[in-house]
Design a protein around this motif. Structure first.
Motif, PDB file in Angstrom:
ATOM      1  N   GLU A 223      67.595  25.495 -46.995  1.00 16.02           N
ATOM      2  CA  GLU A 223      66.158  25.267 -47.205  1.00 16.02           C
ATOM      3  C   GLU A 223      65.850  23.928 -47.864  1.00 16.02           C
ATOM      4  O   GLU A 223      64.683  23.522 -47.906  1.00 16.02           O
ATOM      5  CB  GLU A 223      65.569  26.394 -48.062  1.00 16.02           C
ATOM      6  N   GLY A 224      66.863  23.229 -48.396  1.00 15.32           N
ATOM      7  CA  GLY A 224      66.618  21.945 -49.042  1.00 15.32           C
ATOM      8  C   GLY A 224      65.960  22.071 -50.401  1.00 15.32           C
ATOM      9  O   GLY A 224      65.089  21.277 -50.752  1.00 15.32           O
ATOM     10  N   VAL A 225      66.395  23.071 -51.178  1.00 13.60           N
ATOM     11  CA  VAL A 225      65.855  23.304 -52.524  1.00 13.60           C
ATOM     12  C   VAL A 225      66.955  23.028 -53.543  1.00 13.60           C
ATOM     13  O   VAL A 225      68.063  23.542 -53.416  1.00 13.60           O
ATOM     14  CB  VAL A 225      65.360  24.760 -52.675  1.00 13.60           C
ATOM     15  N   GLU A 226      66.638  22.228 -54.559  1.00 14.47           N
ATOM     16  CA  GLU A 226      67.651  21.868 -55.550  1.00 14.47           C
ATOM     17  C   GLU A 226      67.086  21.949 -56.956  1.00 14.47           C
ATOM     18  O   GLU A 226      65.956  21.521 -57.223  1.00 14.47           O
ATOM     19  CB  GLU A 226      68.164  20.443 -55.291  1.00 14.47           C
ATOM     20  N   PHE A 227      67.870  22.496 -57.876  1.00 16.16           N
ATOM     21  CA  PHE A 227      67.526  22.469 -59.294  1.00 16.16           C
ATOM     22  C   PHE A 227      67.760  21.052 -59.812  1.00 16.16           C
ATOM     23  O   PHE A 227      68.823  20.478 -59.591  1.00 16.16           O
ATOM     24  CB  PHE A 227      68.409  23.439 -60.083  1.00 16.16           C
ATOM     25  N   GLN A 228      66.786  20.523 -60.533  1.00 14.18           N
ATOM     26  CA  GLN A 228      66.946  19.181 -61.079  1.00 14.18           C
ATOM     27  C   GLN A 228      67.564  19.203 -62.476  1.00 14.18           C
ATOM     28  O   GLN A 228      67.966  18.165 -63.003  1.00 14.18           O
ATOM     29  CB  GLN A 228      65.592  18.466 -61.116  1.00 14.18           C
ATOM     30  N   GLN A 229      67.643  20.385 -63.082  1.00 19.22           N
ATOM     31  CA  GLN A 229      68.339  20.558 -64.344  1.00 19.22           C
ATOM     32  C   GLN A 229      68.839  22.002 -64.434  1.00 19.22           C
ATOM     33  O   GLN A 229      68.393  22.864 -63.687  1.00 19.22           O
ATOM     34  CB  GLN A 229      67.449  20.243 -65.549  1.00 19.22           C
ATOM     35  N   MET A 230      69.759  22.233 -65.363  1.00 21.43           N
ATOM     36  CA  MET A 230      70.305  23.576 -65.515  1.00 21.43           C
ATOM     37  C   MET A 230      69.251  24.531 -66.078  1.00 21.43           C
ATOM     38  O   MET A 230      68.459  24.154 -66.947  1.00 21.43           O
ATOM     39  CB  MET A 230      71.506  23.564 -66.454  1.00 21.43           C
ATOM     40  N   PRO A 231      69.260  25.778 -65.620  1.00 22.67           N
ATOM     41  CA  PRO A 231      68.357  26.777 -66.197  1.00 22.67           C
ATOM     42  C   PRO A 231      68.725  27.080 -67.644  1.00 22.67           C
ATOM     43  O   PRO A 231      69.892  26.970 -68.037  1.00 22.67           O
ATOM     44  CB  PRO A 231      68.583  28.014 -65.307  1.00 22.67           C
ATOM     45  N   GLN A 232      67.736  27.474 -68.429  1.00 25.25           N
ATOM     46  CA  GLN A 232      67.971  27.922 -69.792  1.00 25.25           C
ATOM     47  C   GLN A 232      68.225  29.426 -69.766  1.00 25.25           C
ATOM     48  O   GLN A 232      67.448  30.170 -69.180  1.00 25.25           O
ATOM     49  CB  GLN A 232      66.765  27.603 -70.674  1.00 25.25           C
ATOM     50  N   VAL A 233      69.302  29.872 -70.379  1.00 27.13           N
ATOM     51  CA  VAL A 233      69.659  31.291 -70.354  1.00 27.13           C
ATOM     52  C   VAL A 233      69.822  31.790 -71.785  1.00 27.13           C
ATOM     53  O   VAL A 233      69.986  30.989 -72.721  1.00 27.13           O
ATOM     54  CB  VAL A 233      70.954  31.518 -69.555  1.00 27.13           C
ATOM     55  N   PRO A 234      69.757  33.119 -71.986  1.00 20.04           N
ATOM     56  CA  PRO A 234      69.891  33.669 -73.337  1.00 20.04           C
ATOM     57  C   PRO A 234      71.199  33.254 -74.003  1.00 20.04           C
ATOM     58  O   PRO A 234      72.230  33.106 -73.344  1.00 20.04           O
ATOM     59  CB  PRO A 234      69.849  35.183 -73.094  1.00 20.04           C
ATOM     60  N   GLU A 235      71.153  33.068 -75.307  1.00 19.37           N
ATOM     61  CA  GLU A 235      72.324  32.681 -76.076  1.00 19.37           C
ATOM     62  C   GLU A 235      73.460  33.677 -75.860  1.00 19.37           C
ATOM     63  O   GLU A 235      73.275  34.894 -75.932  1.00 19.37           O
ATOM     64  CB  GLU A 235      71.968  32.633 -77.572  1.00 19.37           C
TER      65      GLU A 235
END
Length: 339
Positions: A154-166
């Motif tokens: 689909e040509g979709v890219e994350f531009q940064q890492m997701p924030q996840v629970p500690e």
């Protein structure tokens, strides 16, 4: 050497020309061994040097922490769809999946065989965006959070890492944008044997690859990574990827709708530029576009069969000149075919 061919395949994909030339020689005789790299014993000192060199390049380019293992595994990203939950799911029996396209969807489906899969946001009607993180529902008791950094279909890219629970491990499929930008590896996780608890289901049988094939693949990886270092490292790869993708997206955005990229601008992939040709996507016009492009040496531009359209995969080995050739062709095709 200047080639009249520009190869935009999504995978198997283009390799740097100088790497191919070097591999061509070493396929017949590797250094002073008098045998092919495919004939080297996997227990030999020469092959050990190949693996050690490839691992060293990975660690240097990605700043891999010393307490992380570097594994060279067959099966690609798809092979990890089961390996990840089999190794990590048992910690809590559940995992969070960020589904933004075909590959993360397949990963979530496979993981559901081994535990409870939570989709952090409702299934998207179309994979053309990444919902705002404020809307995500992440489980602090999840064994891990999984996402695909770049969806090639689909040509979709994350531009940064997701924030996840500690304390929750982050697992990333970056098999299509690996080594295209700096990444904080310390925030991601791949399963290691040491992490398998006594409650983990027995691992599946190991998929076998012929040893000679494995030797060649690791050697190719090492040579490509050496090329990346010579070219300036991941910062340079990121700079080039932004320049290349901007060239194509500019033509699309300035075409007054003749070309259309369906992805929300912040989520547009630097690796796989997808677009439709003609208002709403005209199959005949797209077929003409792909055919005429091929006649000019612009190869493998057909979109994935599940979505159609056109896809230009512009990985590291694709040069700026390759992309300029495609951009100029797109401009010419527009002039000759616009209504």
């Amino acid at each position: 050497m200047t080639s009249s061919i520009s190869y935009f395949s999504p995978g198997p994909a283009k390799l740097p020309h100088e790497v191919l030339v070097k591999l061509q020689d070493e396929l017949v005789q590797y250094k002073s061994t008098q045998v092919s790299v495919m004939e080297l014993s996997h227990r030999s000192k020469d092959f050990a040097e190949i693996i050690e060199g490839a691992e060293s390049s990975v660690r240097e380019l990605m700043n891999v922490p010393s307490n992380y293992k570097v594994l060279f595994l067959q099966g690609g990203g798809t092979g990890q769809f089961a390996a990840v939950p089999l190794n990590l799911m048992s910690r809590t029996g559940k995992a969070d999946y960020i589904v933004t396209g075909t590959w993360s969807s397949k990963a979530a489906k496979e993981a559901s065989k081994y535990g409870s899969v939570n989709l952090v946001f409702p299934k998207l009607e179309k994979y053309t965006s990444i919902p705002d993180e404020a809307s995500w529902k992440l489980d602090p008791e999840a064994a891990y959070v999984y996402y695909c950094a770049n969806e090639t279909v689909e040509g979709v890219e994350f531009q940064q890492m997701p924030q996840v629970p500690e304390g929750v491990p982050l697992v990333c499929d970056m098999s299509s944008n690996f080594f295209s930008r700096p990444v904080d590896v310390s925030k991601t996780r791949m399963p290691r044997r040491e992490e398998i608890s006594s409650h983990t289901p027995p691992p599946p049988p190991i998929s076998l690859i012929h040893p000679s094939s494995r030797r060649l693949r690791i050697h190719v990886v090492g040579e490509v990574l050496a090329w990346v270092k010579r070219e300036g490292g991941l910062e340079e790869m990121q700079k080039r990827s932004l320049e290349k993708s901007k060239l194509l997206y500019s033509v699309i955005d300035e075409s007054n709708g003749f070309y259309n990229n369906p992805v929300d601008t912040p989520a547009r992939s630097r690796m796989n530029v997808v677009f439709r040709v003609g208002e709403g996507g005209n199959d005949d016009l797209e077929a003409k576009f792909i055919s005429q492009a091929a006649s000019q040496g612009l190869l493998s531009l057909k979109g994935h069969r599940s979505v159609g359209g056109v896809r230009a995969s512009i990985y590291n080995a694709i040069t700026i000149d390759d992309v300029r050739r495609l951009a100029e062709f797109m401009k010419t095709f527009l002039k000759e075919n616009k209504v």
